[in-house]
Design a protein around this motif. Structure first.
Motif, PDB file in Angstrom:
ATOM      1  N   ALA A  58      16.599  13.607  11.920  1.00 47.99           N
ATOM      2  CA  ALA A  58      17.660  14.325  12.590  1.00 47.99           C
ATOM      3  C   ALA A  58      17.596  13.541  13.822  1.00 47.99           C
ATOM      4  N   GLU A  59      15.926  14.064  14.264  1.00 49.25           N
ATOM      5  CA  GLU A  59      16.236  13.280  15.673  1.00 49.25           C
ATOM      6  C   GLU A  59      16.397  11.426  15.400  1.00 49.25           C
ATOM      7  N   SER A  60      15.504  11.393  14.985  1.00 51.08           N
ATOM      8  CA  SER A  60      15.755   9.892  14.385  1.00 51.08           C
ATOM      9  C   SER A  60      17.514   9.261  14.445  1.00 51.08           C
ATOM     10  N   ARG A  66       8.232  10.174  20.705  1.00 52.28           N
ATOM     11  CA  ARG A  66       8.122   8.312  21.162  1.00 52.28           C
ATOM     12  C   ARG A  66       8.678   7.783  20.569  1.00 52.28           C
ATOM     13  N   ARG A  67       9.026   8.604  18.907  1.00 53.66           N
ATOM     14  CA  ARG A  67       8.978   7.515  17.433  1.00 53.66           C
ATOM     15  C   ARG A  67      10.709   7.466  17.331  1.00 53.66           C
ATOM     16  N   THR A  68      11.125   8.505  18.385  1.00 53.25           N
ATOM     17  CA  THR A  68      12.440   8.252  17.674  1.00 53.25           C
ATOM     18  C   THR A  68      13.634   9.393  18.871  1.00 53.25           C
ATOM     19  N   HIS A  69      13.187   8.280  20.152  1.00 53.48           N
ATOM     20  CA  HIS A  69      13.979   8.428  21.142  1.00 53.48           C
ATOM     21  C   HIS A  69      13.724   7.457  22.230  1.00 53.48           C
ATOM     22  N   ARG A 119      17.040   3.489  10.893  1.00 54.98           N
ATOM     23  CA  ARG A 119      17.170   2.850   9.008  1.00 54.98           C
ATOM     24  C   ARG A 119      16.021   2.913   8.585  1.00 54.98           C
ATOM     25  N   THR A 120      14.677   2.582   9.752  1.00 54.29           N
ATOM     26  CA  THR A 120      13.113   1.949   9.344  1.00 54.29           C
ATOM     27  C   THR A 120      12.429   3.094   8.510  1.00 54.29           C
ATOM     28  N   LEU A 121      12.508   4.379   9.749  1.00 53.06           N
ATOM     29  CA  LEU A 121      12.256   5.505  10.052  1.00 53.06           C
ATOM     30  C   LEU A 121      12.113   5.762   9.167  1.00 53.06           C
ATOM     31  N   LEU A 122      14.329   6.655   8.747  1.00 54.38           N
ATOM     32  CA  LEU A 122      14.290   6.966   7.626  1.00 54.38           C
ATOM     33  C   LEU A 122      13.914   6.754   6.394  1.00 54.38           C
ATOM     34  N   ALA A 123      13.940   5.825   6.151  1.00 55.66           N
ATOM     35  CA  ALA A 123      13.667   5.106   4.695  1.00 55.66           C
ATOM     36  C   ALA A 123      12.099   4.968   4.431  1.00 55.66           C
ATOM     37  N   ALA A 124      11.038   4.947   5.627  1.00 58.65           N
ATOM     38  CA  ALA A 124       9.118   5.769   6.084  1.00 58.65           C
ATOM     39  C   ALA A 124       8.996   7.328   5.309  1.00 58.65           C
ATOM     40  N   ILE A 125      10.134   8.253   5.553  1.00 54.94           N
ATOM     41  CA  ILE A 125       9.958   9.807   5.963  1.00 54.94           C
ATOM     42  C   ILE A 125      10.970  10.284   5.390  1.00 54.94           C
TER      43      ILE A 125
END
Length: 303
Positions: A109-111, A142-145, A163-169
């Motif tokens: 959600a943060e991302s 630091r990855r989501t802000h 899109r990249t982070l949500l695809a990974a998590i």
């Protein structure tokens, strides 16, 4: 309009109080709308430290506010739009997350809110207690802000596009216990399926009457999505867990939803795009995953 999403890393309660008092008072001086979601102890601390300025802040305890991560995005979106409609120059929002039990969901959600709230005018600041949180959560901050305050303001070089982070998590699917109570193919007759399930859920007491209507609305949205965008094979399954009703719609469509499915609010004035967002806002859990050419949209309603 511009949306800013920042993380505030702090090590002591004094640092926390002093920084947020300055942040809030700066917003008060500028005539901005201000809201804060935090635990009761943090809210009480800021109320006392702000004195008369506390009346300019909409305080909300996280126990009431942060029922589910994606719902908080809906709340922030409404507050930002309301501030703009009211003629405020901007809005300052403070979201101190209680990660307990929902860490992957909150990181997602943060991302996602970087995309969900893009184009709105405001600053969403998220405090992270470095003395209490696991080191990996501070890394995730630091990855989501885009911006981080760690003694001074700085751009986050570790930021990862949503899109990249949500695809990974992956969003953890709500567990389904035992064999499904319902296991049927989804045809073009959404109305018939809706009526059969409403009658059965009511007769067998799956949920209170008002929650049955939420169940049917969520099912309608997912089934309709499957018919419009899915492939030739679509199925509906329902499990009756001891504490929840769990529903899943599967399809083998060639164009599965992207990583941000369920996180993007509908665009005002544009028809469509409501389905997965609405299900995420009204249900207690939602996950959308694709594997082996099959997309599974699973939601749950607590009993």
């Amino acid at each position: 309009m511009q949306f800013t999403h920042s993380a505030f890393l702090y090590d002591s309660i004094d640092d926390y109080r002093d920084f947020l008092v300055r942040f809030i008072r700066e917003g008060v001086e500028r005539g901005e709308a201000i809201a804060m979601a935090a635990g009761t102890d943090r809210v009480d601390l800021l109320r006392e430290a702000l004195g008369d300025d506390a009346g300019q802040v909409r305080f909300q305890q996280t126990e009431e506010w942060q029922i589910r991560p994606v719902r908080s995005i809906g709340v922030w979106s409404r507050l930002l739009r309301t501030a703009a409609t009211a003629g405020r120059p901007s809005a300052r929002l403070i979201n101190e997350i209680d990660f307990q039990g929902q860490t992957p969901s909150w990181v997602r959600a943060e991302s996602a809110c970087n995309a969900s709230l893009a184009g709105l005018n405001g600053h969403l600041l998220c405090p992270y207690d470095r003395s209490a949180l696991p080191a990996e959560l501070v890394t995730d901050a630091r990855r989501t802000h885009h911006r981080v305050h760690d003694g001074v303001w700085q751009r986050s070089d570790e930021f990862v596009e949503p899109r990249t982070l949500l695809a990974a998590i992956e969003e953890p699917p709500f567990p389904a216990v035992g064999d499904p109570l319902v296991d049927v193919p989804v045809t073009e007759s959404v109305a018939d399926l809706r009526a059969r399930l409403r009658n059965r859920a009511t007769a067998e007491g799956w949920l209170p009457p008002d929650r049955v209507e939420v169940l049917i609305l969520a099912l309608s949205e997912l089934v309709t999505n499957g018919i419009r965008h899915g492939g030739a094979h679509r199925d509906l399954r329902v499990w009756l867990n001891p504490g929840a009703v769990v529903c899943e719609v599967t399809d083998d469509g060639p164009d599965p939803p992207g990583p941000l499915a369920g996180y993007l609010p509908p665009v005002p004035g544009i028809v469509g795009g409501m389905g997965l967002w609405l299900v995420g806002q009204i249900c207690d859990a939602l996950s959308v995953t694709t594997s082996g050419g099959v997309t599974r949209a699973r939601f749950a309603l607590h009993r």
